[in-house]
Write an enzyme that holds these catalytic residues in place. Structure first.
Site, PDB file in Angstrom:
ATOM      1  N   TYR A  59       3.396   9.754   0.467  1.00  0.00           N
ATOM      2  CA  TYR A  59       4.429   9.125   1.282  1.00  0.00           C
ATOM      3  C   TYR A  59       5.827   9.481   0.795  1.00  0.00           C
ATOM      4  O   TYR A  59       6.811   9.231   1.483  1.00  0.00           O
ATOM      5  CB  TYR A  59       4.275   7.604   1.291  1.00  0.00           C
ATOM      6  N   LYS A  98      -2.135   6.146  -4.156  1.00  0.00           N
ATOM      7  CA  LYS A  98      -3.219   7.081  -3.898  1.00  0.00           C
ATOM      8  C   LYS A  98      -2.987   8.451  -4.547  1.00  0.00           C
ATOM      9  O   LYS A  98      -1.853   8.938  -4.602  1.00  0.00           O
ATOM     10  CB  LYS A  98      -3.406   7.269  -2.386  1.00  0.00           C
ATOM     11  N   HIS A 137      -7.051   9.755  -1.954  1.00  0.00           N
ATOM     12  CA  HIS A 137      -6.473   9.675  -0.608  1.00  0.00           C
ATOM     13  C   HIS A 137      -7.348  10.354   0.448  1.00  0.00           C
ATOM     14  O   HIS A 137      -7.572   9.803   1.534  1.00  0.00           O
ATOM     15  CB  HIS A 137      -5.070  10.297  -0.613  1.00  0.00           C
ATOM     16  N   ASP A 179       0.842  -1.192   0.000  1.00  0.00           N
ATOM     17  CA  ASP A 179       0.000   0.000   0.000  1.00  0.00           C
ATOM     18  C   ASP A 179       0.881   1.248   0.000  1.00  0.00           C
ATOM     19  O   ASP A 179       1.597   1.517   0.971  1.00  0.00           O
ATOM     20  CB  ASP A 179      -0.910  -0.008   1.233  1.00  0.00           C
TER      21      ASP A 179
END
Length: 235
Positions: free
Chosen positions: A47, A76, A107, A42
């Site tokens: 990130y 996302k 997201h 994921d």
């Protein structure tokens, strides 16, 4: 164990989130995870490590450790790219070194000022308030997500951090139903009504913090990790 999504694709029930993974450690973490059985990873543009994850995945493929079809890769769409969905998806694919995504999620249910494709900065106004883009509706974003499926860039699309009302709205305006709603849910925050609503309407619920956020929630909110709760500890 795998879960069959509402479009027939199968998603491994347990996945490894790459939030907070950094730098050189990512390759070893991904490879070790594959070696012990993980097949679902994921990711997210926010990130800021898609390129490093992509390098690790490319290494796993090139050495024959796994084939692309053996893995389920999620990433996302960030808030600032709601008006640039196709471009943002292609940017993530390039960084991850993939031809397609198994799952692409919105997201958060909010569009913010665009700061450049793949750039996940959250623009603030002169008063330090988040710059919300009021010209882009969640419906517009979702229809752009649906286009990704038609283009073959994404197999499944879904939502993340949507409450029961926003999930209901998405079901009303969607042509391609969301396959997944990824939300915070754990022993301290079970969200029974939302979970049951999603399940009733064929939306798979993914828990992004099934253990209560552990270190992250302890650092950010001062809450006790589920792992340290005496009721949940295994003696």
């Amino acid at each position: 164990m795998a879960i069959t999504l509402n479009n027939g694709f199968k998603m491994p029930a347990v996945g490894l989130g790459v939030w907070r993974m950094e730098g050189k450690e990512i390759r070893d973490l991904i490879i070790n995870a594959i070696n012990i059985g993980y097949r679902h990873f994921d990711c997210a543009a926010d990130y800021k490590n898609e390129a490093e994850v992509g390098e690790a995945l490319a290494g796993a493929f090139s050495t024959g450790l796994v084939k692309r079809e053996d893995l389920f890769i999620t990433t996302k769409l960030w808030n600032s790219d709601h008006g640039n969905v196709v471009e943002a998806c292609k940017d993530s694919l390039k960084k991850l070194r993939l031809d397609y995504l198994d799952l692409y999620l919105v997201h958060f249910p909010v569009a913010t000022k665009h700061t450049g494709v793949g750039a996940t900065a959250s623009a603030l106004d002169e008063d330090g308030v988040l710059e919300i883009d009021t010209t882009i509706s969640l419906e517009t974003t979702w229809h752009a997500m649906e286009e990704l499926v038609s283009m073959g860039l994404v197999r499944s699309i879904g939502i993340s951090n949507y409450d029961i009302f926003l999930t209901r709205d998405c079901l009303a305006y969607s042509k391609v139903k969301p396959a997944v709603n990824q939300i915070e849910t754990h022993p301290y925050f079970q969200r029974d009504s939302l979970v049951k609503f999603c399940q009733k309407h064929g939306i798979c619920v993914t828990a992004h913090t099934p253990l209560g956020g552990a270190a992250a929630n302890s650092e950010l909110f001062g809450s006790v990790s589920c792992l340290d709760d005496p009721v949940l500890k295994v003696s």
